[in-house]
Write a protein that holds these residues in place. Structure first.
Motif, mmCIF file in Angstrom:
data_model
loop_
_atom_site.group_PDB
_atom_site.id
_atom_site.type_symbol
_atom_site.label_atom_id
_atom_site.label_comp_id
_atom_site.label_asym_id
_atom_site.label_seq_id
_atom_site.Cartn_x
_atom_site.Cartn_y
_atom_site.Cartn_z
ATOM 1 N N ASP A 1 -15.827 0.156 46.970
ATOM 2 C CA ASP A 1 -14.572 -0.562 47.191
ATOM 3 C C ASP A 1 -14.794 -1.456 48.408
ATOM 4 O O ASP A 1 -14.854 -0.979 49.544
ATOM 5 N N ARG B 1 -13.004 -3.687 49.952
ATOM 6 C CA ARG B 1 -11.944 -3.765 50.962
ATOM 7 C C ARG B 1 -11.929 -2.502 51.831
ATOM 8 O O ARG B 1 -11.844 -2.582 53.054
ATOM 9 N N ASP C 1 -12.843 -9.780 53.682
ATOM 10 C CA ASP C 1 -11.694 -10.667 53.806
ATOM 11 C C ASP C 1 -11.744 -11.749 52.722
ATOM 12 O O ASP C 1 -12.692 -11.825 51.941
ATOM 13 N N SER C 2 -10.705 -12.574 52.683
ATOM 14 C CA SER C 2 -10.599 -13.566 51.607
ATOM 15 C C SER C 2 -11.716 -14.603 51.664
ATOM 16 O O SER C 2 -12.169 -15.078 50.625
ATOM 17 N N LEU D 1 -14.731 -13.035 50.140
ATOM 18 C CA LEU D 1 -14.509 -12.917 48.705
ATOM 19 C C LEU D 1 -14.684 -14.270 48.015
ATOM 20 O O LEU D 1 -15.249 -14.356 46.929
ATOM 21 N N ALA E 1 -10.978 -16.206 43.369
ATOM 22 C CA ALA E 1 -10.926 -15.141 44.368
ATOM 23 C C ALA E 1 -9.791 -14.177 44.046
ATOM 24 O O ALA E 1 -9.913 -12.970 44.259
ATOM 25 N N GLU E 2 -8.706 -14.698 43.497
ATOM 26 C CA GLU E 2 -7.576 -13.841 43.127
ATOM 27 C C GLU E 2 -7.982 -12.844 42.044
ATOM 28 O O GLU E 2 -7.595 -11.674 42.073
ATOM 29 N N ASP E 3 -8.757 -13.326 41.067
ATOM 30 C CA ASP E 3 -9.233 -12.429 40.013
ATOM 31 C C ASP E 3 -10.140 -11.346 40.600
ATOM 32 O O ASP E 3 -10.030 -10.175 40.236
ATOM 33 N N LEU E 4 -11.016 -11.740 41.502
ATOM 34 C CA LEU E 4 -11.905 -10.767 42.128
ATOM 35 C C LEU E 4 -11.117 -9.776 42.986
ATOM 36 O O LEU E 4 -11.458 -8.603 43.054
ATOM 37 N N MET E 5 -10.067 -10.249 43.626
ATOM 38 C CA MET E 5 -9.248 -9.357 44.439
ATOM 39 C C MET E 5 -8.549 -8.301 43.580
ATOM 40 O O MET E 5 -8.235 -7.221 44.057
ATOM 41 N N GLY E 6 -8.322 -8.612 42.314
ATOM 42 C CA GLY E 6 -7.697 -7.655 41.408
ATOM 43 C C GLY E 6 -8.612 -6.508 41.043
ATOM 44 O O GLY E 6 -8.154 -5.473 40.555
ATOM 45 N N ASP F 1 -10.690 -3.437 42.030
ATOM 46 C CA ASP F 1 -10.736 -2.498 43.159
ATOM 47 C C ASP F 1 -12.156 -2.103 43.543
ATOM 48 O O ASP F 1 -12.417 -1.773 44.692
#
Length: 105
Positions: free
Chosen positions: A52, A54, A60-61, A64, A81-86, A88
């Motif tokens: 994980d 994070r 950080d963004s 990412l 980056a939003e997709d990758l942030m989804g 976990d």
């Protein structure tokens, strides 16, 4: 001289089959692990499917976005980056990228 076997050519083990495109699972995971490790300044061995980013690395963004940009270039697939942030875990990111690549095929 009659025992020649044309299928056993040491210089062409895959008989013309392009290796990078064939086994997407293992190769994709390797590319993701190497990319993440490069951006985070660690070794690919430290990055596993259950990592994980994070929680374990405080990603950080910007990091990412760097990972996403490198993966887009390396894999010829679009990922935000939003997709990758989804995702976990690294394993979930690999699954997401595999789905994206399959959708482009």
């Amino acid at each position: 001289m009659t025992h020649t076997t044309p299928t056993e050519t040491p210089t062409t083990p895959s008989a013309g089959v392009p290796a990078p495109a064939d086994p997407p699972g293992a190769d994709l995971a390797t590319v993701v692990r190497e990319t993440v490790a490069e951006v985070l300044g660690t070794t690919p061995d430290a990055i596993v499917a259950s990592t994980d980013l994070r929680a374990e690395y405080g990603i950080d963004s910007l990091e990412l976005m760097a990972i996403g940009a490198q993966l887009e270039r390396a894999l010829n697939v679009q990922i935000s980056a939003e997709d990758l942030m989804g995702a976990d875990t690294v394993g979930q990111a690999v699954e997401l990228l595999a789905q994206r690549k399959a959708g482009q095929a």
